[in-house]
Design a protein around this motif. Structure first.
Motif, PDB file in Angstrom:
ATOM      1  N   LYS A 133      43.954  21.559  32.270  1.00 22.14           N
ATOM      2  CA  LYS A 133      42.742  22.178  31.714  1.00 22.14           C
ATOM      3  C   LYS A 133      42.993  23.649  31.443  1.00 22.14           C
ATOM      4  N   LEU A 134      42.293  24.163  30.445  1.00 14.36           N
ATOM      5  CA  LEU A 134      42.298  25.583  30.130  1.00 14.36           C
ATOM      6  C   LEU A 134      40.839  25.981  29.981  1.00 14.36           C
ATOM      7  N   ALA A 135      40.481  27.138  30.516  1.00 10.90           N
ATOM      8  CA  ALA A 135      39.097  27.608  30.416  1.00 10.90           C
ATOM      9  C   ALA A 135      39.080  29.041  29.922  1.00 10.90           C
ATOM     10  N   ILE A 136      38.043  29.376  29.170  1.00 11.30           N
ATOM     11  CA  ILE A 136      37.830  30.757  28.748  1.00 11.30           C
ATOM     12  C   ILE A 136      36.375  31.130  28.994  1.00 11.30           C
ATOM     13  N   ALA A 137      36.165  32.407  29.306  1.00 10.14           N
ATOM     14  CA  ALA A 137      34.823  32.971  29.408  1.00 10.14           C
ATOM     15  C   ALA A 137      34.804  34.167  28.470  1.00 10.14           C
ATOM     16  N   ASN A 138      33.869  34.170  27.535  1.00 14.56           N
ATOM     17  CA  ASN A 138      33.757  35.257  26.564  1.00 14.56           C
ATOM     18  C   ASN A 138      32.500  36.061  26.856  1.00 14.56           C
ATOM     19  N   PHE A 139      32.699  37.294  27.267  1.00 17.37           N
ATOM     20  CA  PHE A 139      31.636  38.160  27.782  1.00 17.37           C
ATOM     21  C   PHE A 139      30.495  38.358  26.786  1.00 17.37           C
ATOM     22  N   ALA A 140      30.788  38.803  25.591  1.00 24.02           N
ATOM     23  CA  ALA A 140      29.731  39.182  24.648  1.00 24.02           C
ATOM     24  C   ALA A 140      28.982  37.994  24.064  1.00 24.02           C
ATOM     25  N   SER A 141      29.678  36.887  23.805  1.00 23.36           N
ATOM     26  CA  SER A 141      29.019  35.742  23.183  1.00 23.36           C
ATOM     27  C   SER A 141      28.249  34.903  24.188  1.00 23.36           C
ATOM     28  N   GLY A 142      28.527  35.077  25.481  1.00 25.92           N
ATOM     29  CA  GLY A 142      27.862  34.281  26.502  1.00 25.92           C
ATOM     30  C   GLY A 142      28.425  32.880  26.634  1.00 25.92           C
ATOM     31  N   VAL A 143      29.619  32.637  26.094  1.00 27.75           N
ATOM     32  CA  VAL A 143      30.192  31.291  26.060  1.00 27.75           C
ATOM     33  C   VAL A 143      31.276  31.113  27.112  1.00 27.75           C
ATOM     34  N   VAL A 144      31.204  29.978  27.824  1.00 29.83           N
ATOM     35  CA  VAL A 144      32.291  29.504  28.681  1.00 29.83           C
ATOM     36  C   VAL A 144      32.702  28.161  28.102  1.00 29.83           C
ATOM     37  N   GLU A 145      34.009  28.023  27.839  1.00 28.54           N
ATOM     38  CA  GLU A 145      34.517  26.773  27.276  1.00 28.54           C
ATOM     39  C   GLU A 145      35.621  26.215  28.159  1.00 28.54           C
ATOM     40  N   LEU A 146      35.663  24.895  28.221  1.00 25.89           N
ATOM     41  CA  LEU A 146      36.695  24.179  28.951  1.00 25.89           C
ATOM     42  C   LEU A 146      37.430  23.294  27.950  1.00 25.89           C
ATOM     43  N   PHE A 147      38.751  23.264  28.036  1.00 24.99           N
ATOM     44  CA  PHE A 147      39.583  22.498  27.112  1.00 24.99           C
ATOM     45  C   PHE A 147      40.558  21.626  27.891  1.00 24.99           C
ATOM     46  N   ASP A 148      41.051  20.586  27.246  1.00 27.06           N
ATOM     47  CA  ASP A 148      42.214  19.873  27.761  1.00 27.06           C
ATOM     48  C   ASP A 148      43.432  20.683  27.358  1.00 27.06           C
ATOM     49  N   ILE A 155      49.602  21.924  23.493  1.00 28.14           N
ATOM     50  CA  ILE A 155      48.413  21.683  22.669  1.00 28.14           C
ATOM     51  C   ILE A 155      47.139  21.862  23.492  1.00 28.14           C
ATOM     52  N   VAL A 156      46.190  22.622  22.928  1.00 26.91           N
ATOM     53  CA  VAL A 156      44.854  22.814  23.491  1.00 26.91           C
ATOM     54  C   VAL A 156      43.906  21.960  22.653  1.00 26.91           C
ATOM     55  N   SER A 157      43.050  21.149  23.319  1.00 28.77           N
ATOM     56  CA  SER A 157      42.183  20.229  22.572  1.00 28.77           C
ATOM     57  C   SER A 157      40.886  19.957  23.336  1.00 28.77           C
ATOM     58  N   ASN A 158      40.016  19.193  22.715  1.00 24.62           N
ATOM     59  CA  ASN A 158      38.768  18.701  23.304  1.00 24.62           C
ATOM     60  C   ASN A 158      37.897  19.800  23.914  1.00 24.62           C
ATOM     61  N   PRO A 159      37.418  20.742  23.100  1.00 27.11           N
ATOM     62  CA  PRO A 159      36.582  21.811  23.645  1.00 27.11           C
ATOM     63  C   PRO A 159      35.243  21.291  24.172  1.00 27.11           C
ATOM     64  N   LEU A 160      34.815  21.858  25.281  1.00 25.76           N
ATOM     65  CA  LEU A 160      33.517  21.551  25.861  1.00 25.76           C
ATOM     66  C   LEU A 160      32.845  22.879  26.176  1.00 25.76           C
ATOM     67  N   VAL A 161      31.753  23.186  25.484  1.00 29.75           N
ATOM     68  CA  VAL A 161      31.017  24.421  25.727  1.00 29.75           C
ATOM     69  C   VAL A 161      30.130  24.189  26.949  1.00 29.75           C
ATOM     70  N   LEU A 162      30.378  24.985  27.995  1.00 28.78           N
ATOM     71  CA  LEU A 162      29.644  24.810  29.255  1.00 28.78           C
ATOM     72  C   LEU A 162      28.409  25.681  29.349  1.00 28.78           C
ATOM     73  N   THR A 163      28.303  26.682  28.493  1.00 30.78           N
ATOM     74  CA  THR A 163      27.134  27.548  28.486  1.00 30.78           C
ATOM     75  C   THR A 163      26.466  27.455  27.131  1.00 30.78           C
ATOM     76  N   PRO A 164      25.193  27.704  27.095  1.00 29.68           N
ATOM     77  CA  PRO A 164      24.479  27.628  25.818  1.00 29.68           C
ATOM     78  C   PRO A 164      24.671  28.841  24.932  1.00 29.68           C
ATOM     79  N   GLY A 165      25.511  29.793  25.335  1.00 28.09           N
ATOM     80  CA  GLY A 165      25.715  30.986  24.518  1.00 28.09           C
ATOM     81  C   GLY A 165      24.569  31.963  24.620  1.00 28.09           C
ATOM     82  N   ILE A 166      23.968  32.051  25.799  1.00 31.05           N
ATOM     83  CA  ILE A 166      22.878  33.002  26.024  1.00 31.05           C
ATOM     84  C   ILE A 166      23.507  34.381  26.183  1.00 31.05           C
ATOM     85  N   VAL A 167      23.318  35.230  25.215  1.00 26.55           N
ATOM     86  CA  VAL A 167      24.006  36.513  25.169  1.00 26.55           C
ATOM     87  C   VAL A 167      23.641  37.404  26.353  1.00 26.55           C
TER      88      VAL A 167
END
Length: 142
Positions: free
Chosen positions: A49-64, A71-83
């Motif tokens: 798994k690979l995960a990213i947290a993006n401060f300004a956009s409010g997005v946390v994503e999890l990938f295979d 190869i990075v694939s199958n993105p799953l947005v874990l946050t609704p992007g609440i800024v």
């Protein structure tokens, strides 16, 4: 400004200069002064798994993540992007079965979130997101 991940193969001989490029997940842009490049990225201890947290956009994503191919694939947005909920800290458990992320809310208070990665479907993962307080994570000293 991209949705690309560049993975470089590293071994005892050095770094392969030809990256494996995966275009997947949220498209991140850079607006001057917005902090969209501030964040965190981690690969799970088992390399799946690979995960990213993006401060300004409010997005946390999890990938295979495939450690053999890069190869990075199958993105799953874990946050609704609440800024106003600025995600930053992320961590995997040592057995790679749990994922945690922290955030700073605009009012200063925000819990850590725990996700059980052993659940098999997106719906099941989304239904079991558990919010933790910092007191839950840190035992009391006596």
């Amino acid at each position: 400004e991209s949705d690309e991940f560049h993975a470089y193969y590293v071994n005892g001989s050095g770094v392969n200069s030809n990256p494996v490029i995966s275009a997947t997940g949220q498209f991140l842009t850079q607006t001057s002064g917005s902090g969209e490049r501030i964040g965190h990225m981690k690969i799970s201890p088992d390399g799946t798994k690979l995960a990213i947290a993006n401060f300004a956009s409010g997005v946390v994503e999890l990938f295979d993540f495939d450690a053999e191919t890069g190869i990075v694939s199958n993105p799953l947005v874990l946050t609704p992007g609440i800024v106003s909920q600025f995600p930053y800290g992320i961590a995997f458990s040592a057995d790679s079965k749990k994922f945690y992320y922290g955030r700073k809310a605009s009012n200063g208070a925000a819990p850590w979130v725990f996700i059980n990665l052993t659940l098999t479907t997106l719906t099941r993962i989304a239904s079991w997101i558990v919010k933790l307080s910092l007191r839950t994570l840190i035992p009391k000293r006596k």
